[in-house]
Motif scaffolding. Sequence first.
Motif, mmCIF file in Angstrom:
data_model
loop_
_atom_site.group_PDB
_atom_site.id
_atom_site.type_symbol
_atom_site.label_atom_id
_atom_site.label_comp_id
_atom_site.label_asym_id
_atom_site.label_seq_id
_atom_site.Cartn_x
_atom_site.Cartn_y
_atom_site.Cartn_z
ATOM 1 N N GLY A 1 0.358 4.716 1.290
ATOM 2 C CA GLY A 1 -0.648 5.424 2.071
ATOM 3 C C GLY A 1 -1.875 4.545 2.147
ATOM 4 O O GLY A 1 -1.810 3.406 2.589
ATOM 5 N N SER A 2 -2.999 5.057 1.665
ATOM 6 C CA SER A 2 -4.213 4.251 1.728
ATOM 7 C C SER A 2 -4.503 3.581 0.381
ATOM 8 O O SER A 2 -5.479 2.880 0.220
ATOM 9 C CB SER A 2 -5.399 5.139 2.115
ATOM 10 N N GLU B 1 11.481 -1.669 -2.133
ATOM 11 C CA GLU B 1 10.266 -1.149 -1.504
ATOM 12 C C GLU B 1 9.927 -2.123 -0.380
ATOM 13 O O GLU B 1 9.945 -3.324 -0.603
ATOM 14 C CB GLU B 1 9.197 -1.240 -2.552
ATOM 15 N N PRO B 2 9.662 -1.642 0.815
ATOM 16 C CA PRO B 2 9.233 -2.577 1.859
ATOM 17 C C PRO B 2 7.801 -3.016 1.592
ATOM 18 O O PRO B 2 6.984 -2.215 1.131
ATOM 19 C CB PRO B 2 9.316 -1.742 3.137
ATOM 20 N N SER B 3 7.501 -4.290 1.849
ATOM 21 C CA SER B 3 6.136 -4.745 1.637
ATOM 22 C C SER B 3 5.300 -4.310 2.827
ATOM 23 O O SER B 3 5.804 -4.128 3.927
ATOM 24 C CB SER B 3 6.108 -6.263 1.485
ATOM 25 N N SER B 4 4.003 -4.116 2.575
ATOM 26 C CA SER B 4 3.133 -3.708 3.679
ATOM 27 C C SER B 4 2.675 -4.910 4.482
ATOM 28 O O SER B 4 2.240 -4.786 5.618
ATOM 29 C CB SER B 4 1.907 -2.968 3.140
ATOM 30 N N ASP B 5 2.747 -6.072 3.840
ATOM 31 C CA ASP B 5 2.236 -7.280 4.470
ATOM 32 C C ASP B 5 2.864 -8.490 3.802
ATOM 33 O O ASP B 5 3.329 -8.396 2.675
ATOM 34 C CB ASP B 5 0.714 -7.357 4.267
ATOM 35 N N GLY B 6 2.831 -9.605 4.493
ATOM 36 C CA GLY B 6 3.248 -10.852 3.873
ATOM 37 C C GLY B 6 4.737 -11.122 3.993
ATOM 38 O O GLY B 6 5.474 -10.375 4.637
ATOM 39 N N GLU B 7 5.149 -12.214 3.377
ATOM 40 C CA GLU B 7 6.536 -12.641 3.472
ATOM 41 C C GLU B 7 7.107 -12.930 2.093
ATOM 42 O O GLU B 7 6.388 -13.363 1.198
ATOM 43 C CB GLU B 7 6.637 -13.935 4.296
ATOM 44 N N ARG C 1 0.853 -1.184 0.000
ATOM 45 C CA ARG C 1 0.000 0.000 0.000
ATOM 46 C C ARG C 1 0.887 1.232 0.000
ATOM 47 O O ARG C 1 1.916 1.273 0.661
ATOM 48 C CB ARG C 1 -0.876 0.023 1.251
ATOM 49 N N THR D 1 12.088 -11.026 3.781
ATOM 50 C CA THR D 1 11.125 -9.932 3.861
ATOM 51 C C THR D 1 11.756 -8.642 4.368
ATOM 52 O O THR D 1 11.473 -7.561 3.887
ATOM 53 C CB THR D 1 9.966 -10.322 4.798
#
Lengths: 380, 298, 274
Positions: A14-15, A53-59, A12, A68
């Motif tokens: 932001g939103s 880019e860092p992920s917002s979720d997951g592995e 994501r 991750t």
Amino acid sequence: MAFLELRKVAKRFGSHEVIPPLDLAIEKGEFVVFVGPSGCGKSTLMRLIAGLEPSSDGEIWIDGRDVTDVLPKDRDIAMVFQNYALYPDKSVYDNMAFGLRMRKTPAREVDERVRAAARVLGLDALLERRPAQLSGGQRQRVAVGRAMVREPKIFLFDEPLSNLDAHLRVHMRTELVRLHRQLGATMIYVTHDQVEAMTMGDRIVVLDHGRIRQAGAPLELFRRPANAFVAGFIGSPAMNMLPCVVEQHGTELRSGPVTIPVPPPLRAALKPWSGKAVLFGLRPQFVGLAAAPGSGTLRLTLDAVEHLGTETILIGLHEGRPFQVVVPTMVGISAGSSIFATLDAGRGHVFDAATGDLIAHGSDVDASVPESIAGLGHVS
Amino acid sequence: MASTHRRSRLDRRRSLWPFVVPSALIIISVQIYPLAYALYLSFTDFYLGAASSNFIGLQNYVSLLAQDRVWSALRVTLSLVVVSILIEFVLGLLLALALYKLVRGAKLFSTLMFVPYLITPVVAALFLRWVFASRWGLADALIASMNIFPPDWLGAPSWAFVTLVVADIWQFTPFIMLILFAGLQGINPSLLEAGRIDGASGARLVWHVILPALRPQILFVLAIRLMDAFRTFDSIYVLTGGGPGTATETMTLYTYMLAFKQLEVGRASAMGVLTLLVVTGLILMVISVVYRRDKGAF
Amino acid sequence: MVRRMRVQVLILVGLTLFTVFSLTPIVWALLISIREPIDAFSIPPKILVEPTFRYHVDIWLGRGFLGFFLNSAIIAAGTVLVSVPVGTLAAYALSRIQTRASRSLLMSLLVVRMFPHVLLVIPFFVMARSLEMINTYPAMIAAMVALNQPFTVWLMRSFFLEIPRELDEAAYIDGCNAWQAFWNVILPLARPGMVVTSLFSLLLAYNEFLFALVLTGTDTKTLPVAIAEYGGEDLNYWSLSAAGAIGIMLPILTFMLFFQRHLVRGLTIGAVKG
Ligand SMILES: Nc1ncnc2c1ncn2[C@@H]1O[C@H](COP(=O)(O)OP(=O)(O)O)[C@@H](O)[C@H]1O
Ligand SMILES: [Mg+2]
């Protein structure tokens, strides 16, 4: 466990959710192509894999290791950027050597690997040049060389050919495929060009709005698209989509004034859809021409005729949507003419008009050669 | 549901913010802290040389606002700023348009005209002093050679004001000219073509097409000039020293006098804060005027 | 055609007039500096006289201006040495981070630039006095760094913005951490920008008057303060101080010839006048 695994990876800004949670597994040695329209999140997905880019979720797992939260430099991946991102103040040699030197590779080994890569890529004579002194194609090769010398676990290519002219693009396409075979390396390749995807990939991942719409071998996607999006995206010219209503308990499709008889094998699948709106998809290659109207023929007034030399594309409009026909080279037909098109319904696909999901493939979709064109005549 | 941002080593912000730390420390210690200290001083009766000082609240401000000298300084400052900037802007715009229209030689002219802006301000002021000095200055020499009795450029209140305006124009018109010229060169020529086809020409083209297109540059030069004109110190100090009497004393100059001649540091700080308030107000005004978006023309 | 010619001629005349207006005071000062006062101020003005460089030599060697120049140089160099490296680091980060926090930081730098210098010079003086640092280089350098830092950050940032982010990312992938990417890949590319920024900062410090007037003393007096003291003397000193003024101006003209190309950028970002 696969060589590269994305588990519920999401991104994501932001939103704004660019990538909803997504799973993907890629095997060692595969050449996987991410394809999708511009802005669908291909680069973002690739940058997640690279760690840019860092992920917002997951592995994210590479070769059995959870990466991750591992910096790009420690993921053992290499990337070729769309604009190549060569270091402008460094020579070709130093560009390629930089990654090895940062990893404290002994000077002799650096030299060997750089020269070996240069040989493979035909850059031997250019090693002392600056990027500014190279042609577009040469820069592209340096960028590939910079990735190659590192012998990374995974190669990432983000639209690497889009800045080249058409001729060079085709050439580099085969070069990269050859390189993949030679190195046996795992490669992920991003493009918005479905032709590139079809010609290069062992496996294609079709993305739309950050979602995987289908993943599979090129011909599988071509023959058995899982939804209307993939059907429309893969193949050129694009598949015709006829808005239809299912009638007579699934034995007929009515599209405007035309009634298309449904071949018997499909009828069972369409029966529950009776009275509902569907999309009937049929590739332009599987449309024929008839001399006179018959049952299930479509009368088209041509808006354009494109002579490609090897074949001719006839473009008309049916029910407000473009309808295209591919026929062998044909002179004496021009925009404004009317034709009668026959539909090879057994080669078609039926999708839910509301969701685009597949309802059924035709029974003949796996047949490899288009059937002979029924008739070549046309009325004017 | 996980939060939108989980903390990650990959987040570029985390690795880059430390780069800002040295600069931030410097700005805090040599900008923010001194300014806060000045603000504090403005509430005290700090007098250089006195053993101690007391907190006196708003008293400095109150007594300053009661002084005619402060109001006169405000008047001088405002008229100097407004008159100079108006003339500079018109001149600078005309020069920029002229350079833009000029077929060849724009580079040479702009370089030569730009020299006064770059010279050390004190030196520039001295140059002008030698022009306007009574009797022996160039201006007087030229005027006298035409058998006219020259005015007392630096000694008569109104002429001293004129001299300061001329000095400002001489030094700062090039700045406005160069920025607007650069802006003009950035205007898409097709915009001007379209305007010409619509039948606009000359002044109308400038008013309806060029000025609106230059809006960012205009806002920029006006804001910068306002800030700088308000704190002009060097040239006034050298040319008139605020004189004759206090006829050309600006807020900046009076602040300086208060602090370093009368040693009233507390009161001087209050004067500086007042100056800051006036500048801020004026700049906000300029921004709101230039960004009147509802008007079709400029 | 004729109309166009006429317009061009008109423009040429106008520009020439303004150029004359711009250059006259400088030429006049130059003339004063190379003539004996008795020739310089004869009426009508005498133009053709044998030039003398006596005053130029005298002001620099005989009147201690060489020492003032040295002070100016030390302060300007010190300012650059502190302000530019520190500002460059911040500028790099602020060119790469684009969040609300970084934007408001940049804006607050602009606001800081807006403050009247005379308001800043007061606390500087009070603090320097209590630290017994009046008439020292560090006090003056600290002040110049304060005036300089926002400008340095903004100008350097504009150079960093021209370097594609993909280069940073290529460096990350090639094995760099943030510092290594900056040091090995980005900084070498920003070197021309650092040179330009340094020169603008140098100029700003070299030109400064108000702070120098307040913070320097006999040991650290800079050229602007020295020449301002000279300018007020009687007619016999005019040639001398004109020679000094012309000499002070010369490095700036040289600077200008070299950096014309970057002038507009420097001006748009911070303006040379502090
Ligand atoms: N740093 C970012 N901040 C906000 N939105 C972004 C950012 N990067 C990409 N996006 C958005 O994510 C979407 C996908 O972008 P991208 O991955 O570049 O697409 P593609 O490579 O498929 O063309 C786009 O809508 C884009 O606007
Ligand atoms: Mg992309």
